[in-house]
Design a protein around this motif. Structure first.
Motif, mmCIF file in Angstrom:
data_model
loop_
_atom_site.group_PDB
_atom_site.id
_atom_site.type_symbol
_atom_site.label_atom_id
_atom_site.label_comp_id
_atom_site.label_asym_id
_atom_site.label_seq_id
_atom_site.Cartn_x
_atom_site.Cartn_y
_atom_site.Cartn_z
ATOM 1 N N GLU A 198 0.838 -1.202 0.000
ATOM 2 C CA GLU A 198 0.000 0.000 0.000
ATOM 3 C C GLU A 198 0.874 1.253 0.000
ATOM 4 O OE1 GLU A 198 -2.494 -0.370 3.420
ATOM 5 O OE2 GLU A 198 -3.763 -1.935 2.542
ATOM 6 N N ALA A 199 1.950 1.212 0.793
ATOM 7 C CA ALA A 199 2.887 2.340 0.852
ATOM 8 C C ALA A 199 3.568 2.535 -0.505
ATOM 9 C CB ALA A 199 3.928 2.096 1.939
ATOM 10 N N LEU A 200 3.947 1.432 -1.150
ATOM 11 C CA LEU A 200 4.603 1.498 -2.454
ATOM 12 C C LEU A 200 3.669 2.114 -3.500
ATOM 13 C CD1 LEU A 200 7.060 0.797 -4.204
ATOM 14 C CD2 LEU A 200 6.046 -1.465 -4.577
ATOM 15 N N LYS A 201 2.420 1.701 -3.497
ATOM 16 C CA LYS A 201 1.439 2.239 -4.439
ATOM 17 C C LYS A 201 1.302 3.751 -4.270
ATOM 18 C CE LYS A 201 -3.374 1.663 -5.922
ATOM 19 N NZ LYS A 201 -4.658 0.961 -5.666
ATOM 20 N N MET A 202 1.237 4.210 -3.015
ATOM 21 C CA MET A 202 1.118 5.642 -2.731
ATOM 22 C C MET A 202 2.358 6.394 -3.207
ATOM 23 S SD MET A 202 -0.519 5.754 1.112
ATOM 24 C CE MET A 202 -0.407 7.537 1.195
ATOM 25 N N ALA A 203 3.538 5.814 -2.945
ATOM 26 C CA ALA A 203 4.793 6.471 -3.327
ATOM 27 C C ALA A 203 4.903 6.619 -4.845
ATOM 28 C CB ALA A 203 5.981 5.689 -2.775
ATOM 29 N N ILE A 204 4.498 5.567 -5.578
ATOM 30 C CA ILE A 204 4.548 5.607 -7.044
ATOM 31 C C ILE A 204 3.534 6.611 -7.583
ATOM 32 C CG2 ILE A 204 4.106 4.273 -9.139
ATOM 33 C CD1 ILE A 204 5.260 1.808 -7.595
ATOM 34 N N GLN A 205 2.312 6.589 -7.032
ATOM 35 C CA GLN A 205 1.265 7.512 -7.482
ATOM 36 C C GLN A 205 1.668 8.969 -7.288
ATOM 37 O OE1 GLN A 205 -2.114 6.175 -5.179
ATOM 38 N NE2 GLN A 205 -2.872 4.837 -6.827
ATOM 39 N N ASN A 206 2.433 9.235 -6.224
ATOM 40 C CA ASN A 206 2.828 10.608 -5.908
ATOM 41 C C ASN A 206 4.235 10.954 -6.391
ATOM 42 O OD1 ASN A 206 0.633 11.956 -4.012
ATOM 43 N ND2 ASN A 206 0.738 9.781 -3.454
ATOM 44 N N ASP A 207 4.843 10.028 -7.160
ATOM 45 C CA ASP A 207 6.156 10.272 -7.778
ATOM 46 C C ASP A 207 7.191 10.717 -6.743
ATOM 47 O OD1 ASP A 207 8.039 10.383 -9.796
ATOM 48 O OD2 ASP A 207 7.558 12.457 -10.333
ATOM 49 N N LYS A 208 7.422 9.869 -5.745
ATOM 50 C CA LYS A 208 8.391 10.152 -4.681
ATOM 51 C C LYS A 208 9.537 9.141 -4.786
ATOM 52 C CE LYS A 208 5.893 13.379 -2.587
ATOM 53 N NZ LYS A 208 6.358 14.767 -2.480
ATOM 54 N N PRO A 209 10.522 9.401 -5.657
ATOM 55 C CA PRO A 209 11.556 8.393 -5.923
ATOM 56 C C PRO A 209 12.346 7.948 -4.699
ATOM 57 C CG PRO A 209 12.114 10.519 -6.939
ATOM 58 C CD PRO A 209 10.695 10.605 -6.494
ATOM 59 N N PHE A 210 12.742 8.883 -3.836
ATOM 60 C CA PHE A 210 13.493 8.489 -2.641
ATOM 61 C C PHE A 210 12.674 7.525 -1.792
ATOM 62 C CE2 PHE A 210 14.692 8.973 1.818
ATOM 63 C CZ PHE A 210 16.060 8.749 1.760
ATOM 64 N N THR A 211 11.390 7.849 -1.617
ATOM 65 C CA THR A 211 10.509 7.020 -0.790
ATOM 66 C C THR A 211 10.199 5.698 -1.474
ATOM 67 O OG1 THR A 211 9.566 9.064 0.070
ATOM 68 C CG2 THR A 211 8.383 7.039 0.575
ATOM 69 N N ILE A 212 10.080 5.693 -2.797
ATOM 70 C CA ILE A 212 9.876 4.439 -3.532
ATOM 71 C C ILE A 212 11.036 3.482 -3.234
ATOM 72 C CG2 ILE A 212 9.765 3.377 -5.829
ATOM 73 C CD1 ILE A 212 8.418 6.017 -6.793
ATOM 74 N N GLY A 213 12.260 4.008 -3.303
ATOM 75 C CA GLY A 213 13.431 3.191 -2.986
ATOM 76 C C GLY A 213 13.395 2.653 -1.576
ATOM 77 N N LEU A 214 12.960 3.501 -0.657
ATOM 78 C CA LEU A 214 12.871 3.107 0.747
ATOM 79 C C LEU A 214 11.871 1.966 0.941
ATOM 80 C CD1 LEU A 214 14.260 4.198 3.322
ATOM 81 C CD2 LEU A 214 12.251 5.644 3.677
#
Length: 367
Positions: A198-214
């Motif tokens: 769920e966190a990954l989906k949110m990070a991708i939808q909001n284009d947060k590359p640092f957080t996607i990696g995390l």
């Protein structure tokens, strides 16, 4: 005639700057810092504003992983002056940011003690987001000392408050990740995986590359814990494919995790290459925890060097990283079990129990 800038205007700018830091909007934070610095030349004299700026500047440098600069700023502020000459808000930020800095230095008990003092001033902070940030920082420090129910309680509070404000989507994601991490350590594997996805989906939808990696890194840890090594490998590789993650200190941790995964899969050449890259980055960053961890796996899989294994674990013990010591010592015991080395298997199983006991005693150090 030069018209002086009202210091209250500068305070508003510093408030905006701190908001950009909490949102991890690096470009905006850099721009606002320059604007504030330029404003000082024409500002009405006010020492509290300068103190407030210095405190937020310490947090700004933590965001940029400039921990030496943060340390210099906090050391330059006299604790006695903070307590005698400032209001509750400045005192709150002093102790809170000191706690955050102690956390980044892996001085977890010191961090918690700072947070406990900060909490006595928290009632003077009316901002819900700041209260959410306080709970978030407590959640991650309690997680690092294996106090999972305490951590989970604070993470849930932080997540509920952050998601009320769409401007703090990144903190909503990271607090959800702390929930997932605690679920993992409480053996709720599928629930943990669900939260991470769920966190990954949110990070991708909001284009947060640092957080996607995390998120990819932490999802990889979920798979590694379940011995789903191919899935762990794939997910760690996705994390390191993101430049913002690769270049960060957290990227060093992912390099260790992926190298360890390669070793467990018997892919020694891949493991060795990543060990060399990650260990060099750890040395350059003076990342003592992962220098010890890289030395440990190299001693296990390349050298079969018992003395180096013990020395690496001792280095982690000196840093009081008891949760990591317990987990890795248990891994070492299993490693010797596979090699049918009964004597060392028994020795390291015993050492793992000792490390867990020491981790349980850590809470006694909190004042």
């Amino acid at each position: 005639m030069v018209v002086k800038i009202d210091y209250e205007h500068v305070v508003k700018l510093v408030n905006m700057w701190y908001v950009s830091i909490k949102k991890r909007d690096i470009e905006e934070a850099i721009t606002l810092r320059k604007e504030i610095k330029n404003s000082f030349n024409d500002m009405e004299e006010n020492q509290d504003v300068l103190l407030y700026f210095s405190l937020v500047d310490s947090r700004y440098n933590m965001m940029l992983e400039e921990y030496k600069k943060t340390s210099e700023i906090l050391k330059s502020l006299e604790k006695t002056d903070i307590e005698k000459k400032t209001d509750d808000m400045i005192q709150y930020y002093y102790y809170f940011f000191s706690g955050v800095h102690a956390f980044y230095e892996k001085k977890y008990i010191q961090a918690i003690n700072f947070y406990m003092i900060a909490e006595t001033k928290l009632h003077k902070i009316p901002d819900k987001v700041e209260i959410a940030e306080f709970h978030y920082q407590l959640a991650i420090v309690f997680y690092r000392i294996d106090q999972h129910l305490l951590s989970l309680n604070h993470a849930i509070k932080a997540n509920e408050l952050f998601k009320e404000d769409t401007a703090y989507v990144e903190r909503t994601i990271t607090s959800k990740m702390v929930i997932a991490a605690n679920k993992l350590d409480l053996f709720q594997y599928e629930d943990s995986e669900r939260h991470y996805k769920e966190a990954l989906k949110m990070a991708i939808q909001n284009d947060k590359p640092f957080t996607i990696g995390l998120v990819y890194r932490n999802l990889g840890l979920n798979y590694a814990r379940r011995n789903l090594l191919s899935k762990a490998q794939e997910t760690f590789e996705k994390a390191l494919s993101i430049q913002e993650h690769y270049d960060s200190i957290i990227g060093i941790k992912t390099m260790f995790d992926l190298s360890y995964t390669f070793y467990k899969k018997g892919l020694k050449e891949d493991a060795r290459k990543l060990y060399e890259t990650g260990n060099l980055k750890a040395i350059n960053q003076n990342e003592s925890e992962h220098i010890a961890k890289f030395n440990l796996i190299y001693a296990m899989y390349e050298e079969y060097n018992l003395n180096q294994i013990i020395e690496s674990l001792d280095a982690l013990k000196k840093q009081k990283l008891w949760a990591e010591v317990a987990e890795l010592t248990l891994d070492v015991a299993r490693y010797f079990k596979k090699r049918k080395d009964i004597q060392n298997e028994a020795l390291f199983f015993e050492k793992a129990h000792e490390a867990r006991d020491n981790n349980l005693k850590i809470m006694e150090e909190i004042k």
